[in-house]
Design a protein around this motif. Sequence first.
Motif, mmCIF file in Angstrom:
data_model
loop_
_atom_site.group_PDB
_atom_site.id
_atom_site.type_symbol
_atom_site.label_atom_id
_atom_site.label_comp_id
_atom_site.label_asym_id
_atom_site.label_seq_id
_atom_site.Cartn_x
_atom_site.Cartn_y
_atom_site.Cartn_z
ATOM 1 N N GLY A 161 0.937 -1.259 -0.172
ATOM 2 C CA GLY A 161 -0.109 -0.002 0.194
ATOM 3 C C GLY A 161 0.915 1.080 -0.022
ATOM 4 O O GLY A 161 2.163 1.271 -0.136
ATOM 5 N N ALA A 162 0.350 2.419 -0.035
ATOM 6 C CA ALA A 162 -1.327 2.674 0.283
ATOM 7 C C ALA A 162 -2.019 2.278 -0.976
ATOM 8 O O ALA A 162 -1.519 2.552 -2.197
ATOM 9 N N GLN A 163 -3.126 2.215 -0.882
ATOM 10 C CA GLN A 163 -4.173 1.614 -1.807
ATOM 11 C C GLN A 163 -4.488 2.980 -2.583
ATOM 12 O O GLN A 163 -4.808 4.000 -1.938
ATOM 13 N N THR A 164 -4.701 2.912 -3.955
ATOM 14 C CA THR A 164 -5.043 4.098 -4.814
ATOM 15 C C THR A 164 -6.394 4.562 -4.220
ATOM 16 O O THR A 164 -6.472 5.844 -3.957
ATOM 17 N N GLN A 165 -7.521 3.855 -4.108
ATOM 18 C CA GLN A 165 -8.660 4.319 -3.818
ATOM 19 C C GLN A 165 -8.857 5.043 -2.405
ATOM 20 O O GLN A 165 -9.311 5.980 -2.336
ATOM 21 N N PHE A 166 -7.955 4.403 -1.544
ATOM 22 C CA PHE A 166 -8.081 5.001 -0.032
ATOM 23 C C PHE A 166 -7.347 6.302 -0.210
ATOM 24 O O PHE A 166 -7.592 7.340 0.421
ATOM 25 N N THR A 167 -6.048 6.161 -1.084
ATOM 26 C CA THR A 167 -5.302 7.647 -0.891
ATOM 27 C C THR A 167 -6.224 8.854 -1.513
ATOM 28 O O THR A 167 -6.358 9.794 -1.241
ATOM 29 N N VAL A 168 -6.814 8.314 -2.516
ATOM 30 C CA VAL A 168 -7.807 9.647 -3.327
ATOM 31 C C VAL A 168 -8.848 9.825 -2.426
ATOM 32 O O VAL A 168 -9.070 11.276 -2.304
ATOM 33 N N GLU A 169 -9.677 8.922 -1.601
ATOM 34 C CA GLU A 169 -10.301 9.479 -0.764
ATOM 35 C C GLU A 169 -10.122 10.280 0.427
ATOM 36 O O GLU A 169 -10.607 11.334 0.849
ATOM 37 N N GLU A 170 -8.852 9.996 0.779
ATOM 38 C CA GLU A 170 -8.295 10.633 2.055
ATOM 39 C C GLU A 170 -7.810 11.945 1.443
ATOM 40 O O GLU A 170 -8.056 13.190 2.237
ATOM 41 N N TYR A 171 -7.332 12.055 0.444
ATOM 42 C CA TYR A 171 -6.798 13.508 0.051
ATOM 43 C C TYR A 171 -8.181 14.336 -0.248
ATOM 44 O O TYR A 171 -8.090 15.581 0.065
ATOM 45 N N LYS A 180 -10.768 14.235 1.272
ATOM 46 C CA LYS A 180 -11.321 14.777 2.416
ATOM 47 C C LYS A 180 -10.546 15.951 3.285
ATOM 48 O O LYS A 180 -11.009 16.396 3.770
ATOM 49 N N LYS A 181 -9.371 15.898 3.028
ATOM 50 C CA LYS A 181 -8.337 16.823 3.431
ATOM 51 C C LYS A 181 -8.571 18.135 2.386
ATOM 52 O O LYS A 181 -7.714 19.001 2.617
ATOM 53 N N GLY A 182 -9.182 18.062 1.461
ATOM 54 C CA GLY A 182 -9.417 19.183 0.511
ATOM 55 C C GLY A 182 -8.738 19.261 -0.684
ATOM 56 O O GLY A 182 -8.610 20.315 -1.490
ATOM 57 N N GLN A 183 -7.731 18.258 -1.006
ATOM 58 C CA GLN A 183 -6.783 18.342 -2.127
ATOM 59 C C GLN A 183 -7.901 17.526 -3.175
ATOM 60 O O GLN A 183 -7.849 16.366 -3.184
ATOM 61 N N THR A 184 -8.449 18.274 -3.930
ATOM 62 C CA THR A 184 -9.464 17.589 -4.921
ATOM 63 C C THR A 184 -8.932 17.571 -6.368
ATOM 64 O O THR A 184 -9.347 17.024 -7.540
ATOM 65 N N ASP A 185 -7.880 18.329 -6.546
ATOM 66 C CA ASP A 185 -7.012 18.538 -8.146
ATOM 67 C C ASP A 185 -6.134 17.304 -7.833
ATOM 68 O O ASP A 185 -4.634 17.357 -7.404
ATOM 69 N N LEU A 186 -6.355 16.121 -8.585
ATOM 70 C CA LEU A 186 -5.607 15.100 -8.352
ATOM 71 C C LEU A 186 -5.351 14.200 -9.908
ATOM 72 O O LEU A 186 -6.576 14.376 -10.569
ATOM 73 N N THR A 187 -4.256 13.775 -10.295
ATOM 74 C CA THR A 187 -4.012 13.039 -11.460
ATOM 75 C C THR A 187 -3.598 11.860 -11.342
ATOM 76 O O THR A 187 -2.675 11.564 -10.728
#
Length: 429
Positions: free
Chosen positions: A320-330, A332-339
């Motif tokens: 890990g960390a798993q991709t889906q978990f990472t996206v969800e956590e970011y 939640k922290k307000g980081q929504t610009d992800l590629t």
Amino acid sequence: MSFRQGITNLSRHATPSEISKYALKASSASAVSSTRPGDYVSRNASTVPPVTQNSVGSKGPTAMVLMNMGGPSTTDEVGDFLSRLFQDGDLIPLGRLQNYLGKFISARRTPKIKKQYAEIGGGSPIRKWSEHQGAEMCKILDKISPDTAPHKPYVAFRYASPLTEDMYERLFQDGFGKGRGGRAVAFTQYPQYSCSTTGSSLNELWKWRNRLEGKRASGEVDPEGAIKWSVIDRWPAHSGLIEAFATNIENTLSTYPVEKRDKVVLLFSAHSLPMSVVNRGDPYPSEVAATVYAVMQRLGFSNPYRLVWQSQVGPQPWLGAQTQFTVEEYIKKGQTDLTLIPIAFTSDHIETLYELDKEIIGEANEPGLKRVESMNGNPIFIQALADIAKAHLESHTSCSAQMLLRCPGCTSERCLGSKQFFAAQQERL
């Protein structure tokens, strides 16, 4: 130590002859024309004219065999695909009950996976892209490596058609082997080596070689006139591969507003491994990391980034960390610009089209969450394949020194036998 002694003493590791070092330069190629999916399948290697050279002395023709996991081309093929996949102890180790548990798990998962393939068009496009990449690579090779021409493209999938044994029969049909000799290159399409992927595919190739023209077929370990094999077993930091990834990332970043562009978090996503495989000493995590770092160097470390892992199966611990978990956590922290960047895949298949696009991006429903395009028909990538193949053919080596080094915790006799076979091919090149 001689090369022969190295083979004999290959238990935990072996020291082969010195392998030439070379630098490869990425070059561009003309754009690939648009073609319907069905057009690619028609480029079957079995239509190539028979080999006419003697078994000794000629450098061409050369069979170029692209090896990959594969995927079901239709939903009707899903059950057989999953059954082969879960019964492969190199990929998903389930212990002494591998065959029983593999069949049980695949039967339970087939209905669900069928629905997933139905949602991405009724099957995997990996065969289409693999056949296209191989055909285009061979066109370039015929020009840049005329001594080994003509180059003939083949595809060998581990779990779906065309299977390794089907590919081998096509080689026979085209005049390779069975007393007629000929040269073939097994070119893994997993850029980063793992015993679970490249290792499994090479073990399968070795098994069918023995059955069809080796000791089990003829009584000889290395019968005269058998196909001469060599292996391109890894290429995680090749300049052409890095350039193709970097260009695709830059294209995706250009779709964000200028004021946000350098703040987009790059998530490099690769297929995960069970920790039991990682702890055994598998080189895959470090080679994936090498690819990521080389891409970020090429980008000038323009953005923050992380390496994450996807496609965990079963209850045991995975990398890990798993991709889906990472996206969800970011998010939640307000980081929504992800590629998302599928860094260990060379073409689209269910892990990109369904897992990344539908399960992660689709469910998040965030406009700033995007995915970088896969290699598919990228002309920079196809040129890189040709450059790698040319350098390998000029090196006159059967495989890399790294391939011969077994994992510290490896106890597989199949792995040992496969490595010994490909190392021994050095004396035939």
